[in-house]
Motif scaffolding. Structure first.
Motif, PDB file in Angstrom:
ATOM      1  N   ARG A   1       0.851  -1.180   0.000  1.00 43.60           N
ATOM      2  CA  ARG A   1       0.000   0.000   0.000  1.00 43.60           C
ATOM      3  C   ARG A   1       0.893   1.239   0.000  1.00 43.60           C
ATOM      4  N   HIS A   2       0.283   2.383  -0.275  1.00 47.16           N
ATOM      5  CA  HIS A   2       0.960   3.671  -0.207  1.00 47.16           C
ATOM      6  C   HIS A   2       0.131   4.569   0.697  1.00 47.16           C
ATOM      7  N   ASP A   3       0.694   5.017   1.798  1.00 44.53           N
ATOM      8  CA  ASP A   3      -0.091   5.772   2.763  1.00 44.53           C
ATOM      9  C   ASP A   3      -0.564   7.112   2.220  1.00 44.53           C
ATOM     10  N   ALA A   4       0.268   7.797   1.448  1.00 47.37           N
ATOM     11  CA  ALA A   4      -0.066   9.155   1.031  1.00 47.37           C
ATOM     12  C   ALA A   4      -0.041   9.343  -0.472  1.00 47.37           C
ATOM     13  N   LEU A   5       0.178   8.274  -1.221  1.00 48.96           N
ATOM     14  CA  LEU A   5       0.370   8.385  -2.660  1.00 48.96           C
ATOM     15  C   LEU A   5      -0.738   7.682  -3.439  1.00 48.96           C
TER      16      LEU A   5
ATOM     17  N   CYS B   1      -6.922   0.014 -20.716  1.00 49.94           N
ATOM     18  CA  CYS B   1      -7.703   0.309 -19.513  1.00 49.94           C
ATOM     19  C   CYS B   1      -6.871   1.139 -18.554  1.00 49.94           C
ATOM     20  N   LEU B   2      -7.561   1.793 -17.633  1.00 48.74           N
ATOM     21  CA  LEU B   2      -6.951   2.584 -16.577  1.00 48.74           C
ATOM     22  C   LEU B   2      -7.167   1.885 -15.241  1.00 48.74           C
ATOM     23  N   VAL B   3      -6.208   2.007 -14.346  1.00 57.61           N
ATOM     24  CA  VAL B   3      -6.338   1.472 -12.992  1.00 57.61           C
ATOM     25  C   VAL B   3      -6.058   2.612 -12.020  1.00 57.61           C
ATOM     26  N   VAL B   4      -7.033   2.936 -11.175  1.00 54.89           N
ATOM     27  CA  VAL B   4      -6.894   3.989 -10.177  1.00 54.89           C
ATOM     28  C   VAL B   4      -6.695   3.337  -8.817  1.00 54.89           C
ATOM     29  N   LEU B   5      -5.619   3.706  -8.124  1.00 61.17           N
ATOM     30  CA  LEU B   5      -5.296   3.126  -6.816  1.00 61.17           C
ATOM     31  C   LEU B   5      -5.047   4.258  -5.816  1.00 61.17           C
ATOM     32  N   PRO B   6      -6.082   4.650  -5.058  1.00 63.13           N
ATOM     33  CA  PRO B   6      -5.904   5.724  -4.082  1.00 63.13           C
ATOM     34  C   PRO B   6      -4.971   5.320  -2.948  1.00 63.13           C
ATOM     35  N   ALA B   7      -4.518   6.303  -2.205  1.00 59.22           N
ATOM     36  CA  ALA B   7      -3.689   6.052  -1.026  1.00 59.22           C
ATOM     37  C   ALA B   7      -4.401   5.092  -0.080  1.00 59.22           C
ATOM     38  N   GLN B   8      -3.614   4.241   0.581  1.00 59.47           N
ATOM     39  CA  GLN B   8      -4.060   3.275   1.584  1.00 59.47           C
ATOM     40  C   GLN B   8      -4.773   2.067   0.989  1.00 59.47           C
ATOM     41  N   THR B   9      -4.861   1.965  -0.333  1.00 61.03           N
ATOM     42  CA  THR B   9      -5.476   0.804  -0.962  1.00 61.03           C
ATOM     43  C   THR B   9      -4.454  -0.321  -1.060  1.00 61.03           C
ATOM     44  N   VAL B  10      -4.772  -1.485  -0.504  1.00 59.11           N
ATOM     45  CA  VAL B  10      -3.868  -2.634  -0.602  1.00 59.11           C
ATOM     46  C   VAL B  10      -4.026  -3.262  -1.985  1.00 59.11           C
ATOM     47  N   HIS B  11      -2.904  -3.432  -2.690  1.00 60.13           N
ATOM     48  CA  HIS B  11      -2.984  -3.935  -4.059  1.00 60.13           C
ATOM     49  C   HIS B  11      -1.718  -4.719  -4.404  1.00 60.13           C
TER      50      HIS B  11
ATOM     51  N   ILE C   1     -13.364  10.594  -7.879  1.00 57.30           N
ATOM     52  CA  ILE C   1     -12.671   9.578  -8.664  1.00 57.30           C
ATOM     53  C   ILE C   1     -11.270   9.329  -8.143  1.00 57.30           C
ATOM     54  N   CYS C   2     -10.694  10.332  -7.455  1.00 59.52           N
ATOM     55  CA  CYS C   2      -9.354  10.175  -6.892  1.00 59.52           C
ATOM     56  C   CYS C   2      -9.365   9.301  -5.637  1.00 59.52           C
ATOM     57  N   ALA C   3     -10.529   9.119  -5.052  1.00 62.81           N
ATOM     58  CA  ALA C   3     -10.631   8.409  -3.776  1.00 62.81           C
ATOM     59  C   ALA C   3     -11.197   7.011  -3.910  1.00 62.81           C
ATOM     60  N   ARG C   4     -11.496   6.573  -5.139  1.00 65.07           N
ATOM     61  CA  ARG C   4     -12.141   5.271  -5.322  1.00 65.07           C
ATOM     62  C   ARG C   4     -11.300   4.389  -6.235  1.00 65.07           C
ATOM     63  N   ALA C   5     -10.857   3.230  -5.720  1.00 64.69           N
ATOM     64  CA  ALA C   5     -10.118   2.285  -6.553  1.00 64.69           C
ATOM     65  C   ALA C   5     -11.013   1.785  -7.670  1.00 64.69           C
ATOM     66  N   ALA C   6     -10.454   1.682  -8.869  1.00 69.16           N
ATOM     67  CA  ALA C   6     -11.278   1.283 -10.010  1.00 69.16           C
ATOM     68  C   ALA C   6     -10.408   0.799 -11.154  1.00 69.16           C
ATOM     69  N   VAL C   7     -10.989  -0.074 -11.979  1.00 68.99           N
ATOM     70  CA  VAL C   7     -10.413  -0.467 -13.262  1.00 68.99           C
ATOM     71  C   VAL C   7     -11.391   0.020 -14.316  1.00 68.99           C
TER      72      VAL C   7
END
Length: 298
Positions: free
Chosen positions: A42-46, A72-82, A116-122
């Motif tokens: 995860r990334h705490d602030a990134l 496709c695009l993958v959005v991974l907000p801070a604190q998202t485990v991936h 959209i910056c706060a929600r993980a999505a593909v």
């Protein structure tokens, strides 16, 4: 209990929360030395945004696997485990930016886009929508700005990222709506609804308020949300409020009472009950958990 590593990029120890970062890489640069596998982290602030142009593989987000279907695009907000598993033929890029400064910029320039910056999505990238054609030029400008390292390159990069996320949000709305003219109308309705929620969510307005502003009946707004998002309008509003509250709890030094008032709650005790009902944790417990994560060593 196994700890989830906290990384700056894919395998580098994280800087303290709030670290101002802007980074551009082609995915093979980082994944080839790691045998195309990036373990859960995860990334705490990134925040990270990936654009997959070709090749195969998958991303696992909070335990759920999503296969790549390029482009496709993958959005991974801070604190998202991936975690990632790339094929050797992978073709794509990854951009990393400090989430809080980016969100602050987007909130000022395009408040309806901030969610959209706060929600993980593909998000699939399909069709002839103008936003599809804008991606390549923006990515080229972002890479040029990053490689140049010139004066103010981080600020310029953030401005380009804000523009990029406008198009990411539009593509997300298109993906959520059916094809055809009716689908485009629904996508536009959802976009305007999200903008209104971002602007008025803290006022705790009823669904009828949003429907009136949108020029539709409450039942129609509810139907569009159910069909496109599998959520009610009230759930959309609640999720927005909770994301805002979580960011304040995680990143600010405000007290729970101050955050409650900032979120439009006159009674901090009611805010705590509301927060717990939505998340399963009290605000105090959520803040403590977030701070514990920050102090964990990778």
């Amino acid at each position: 209990m196994r700890r989830i590593p906290n990384y700056d990029l894919y395998g580098e120890s994280a800087q303290p929360p709030g670290y101002g970062a802007f980074n551009f890489e082609w995915i093979p640069e980082r994944s080839r030395p790691n045998d195309w596998q990036i373990a859960a982290h995860r990334h705490d602030a990134l925040l990270q945004l990936l654009y997959i142009r070709g090749g195969g593989g998958h991303v696992t987000i909070e335990g759920v696997r999503h296969a790549f279907d390029p482009p496709c695009l993958v959005v991974l907000p801070a604190q998202t485990v991936h975690a990632f598993a790339f094929s050797p033929q992978i073709d794509g890029l990854v951009i990393t930016a400090a989430q809080r400064p980016l969100e602050a910029l987007v909130e000022v320039t395009a408040p309806g886009i901030a969610a959209i910056c706060a929600r993980a999505a593909v998000i699939p990238v399909r069709g002839a929508d103008p936003s599809v054609g804008m991606l390549a030029p923006l990515f080229a400008l972002l890479e040029q700005e990053y490689r140049s390292g010139g004066r103010g390159h981080a600020a310029s990069g953030m401005a380009l990222m804000a523009a990029l996320f406008v198009h990411v949000a539009r593509l997300s709305d298109l993906a959520a709506a059916p094809a055809g003219a009716g689908g485009n109308r629904r996508a536009e309705l959802l976009r305007r609804f999200r903008e209104l929620v971002a602007a008025h969510g803290r006022e705790h307005q009823p669904v009828a308020f949003y429907a009136q502003r949108l020029g539709v009946a409450s039942a129609q707004l509810a139907r569009v949300c159910r069909e496109a998002l599998a959520q009610s309008p009230t759930t959309v509003v609640n999720e927005h409020l909770i994301r805002e509250a979580q960011r304040e709890l995680a990143y600010s030094a405000l007290s729970v009472k101050q955050i409650a008032h900032a979120m439009g709650f006159e009674d901090s005790a009611y805010f705590s009950r509301y927060f717990r009902k939505q998340t399963g944790l009290t605000p105090v417990a959520f803040r403590a958990a977030a701070h514990r994560q920050w102090t964990q060593e990778p």
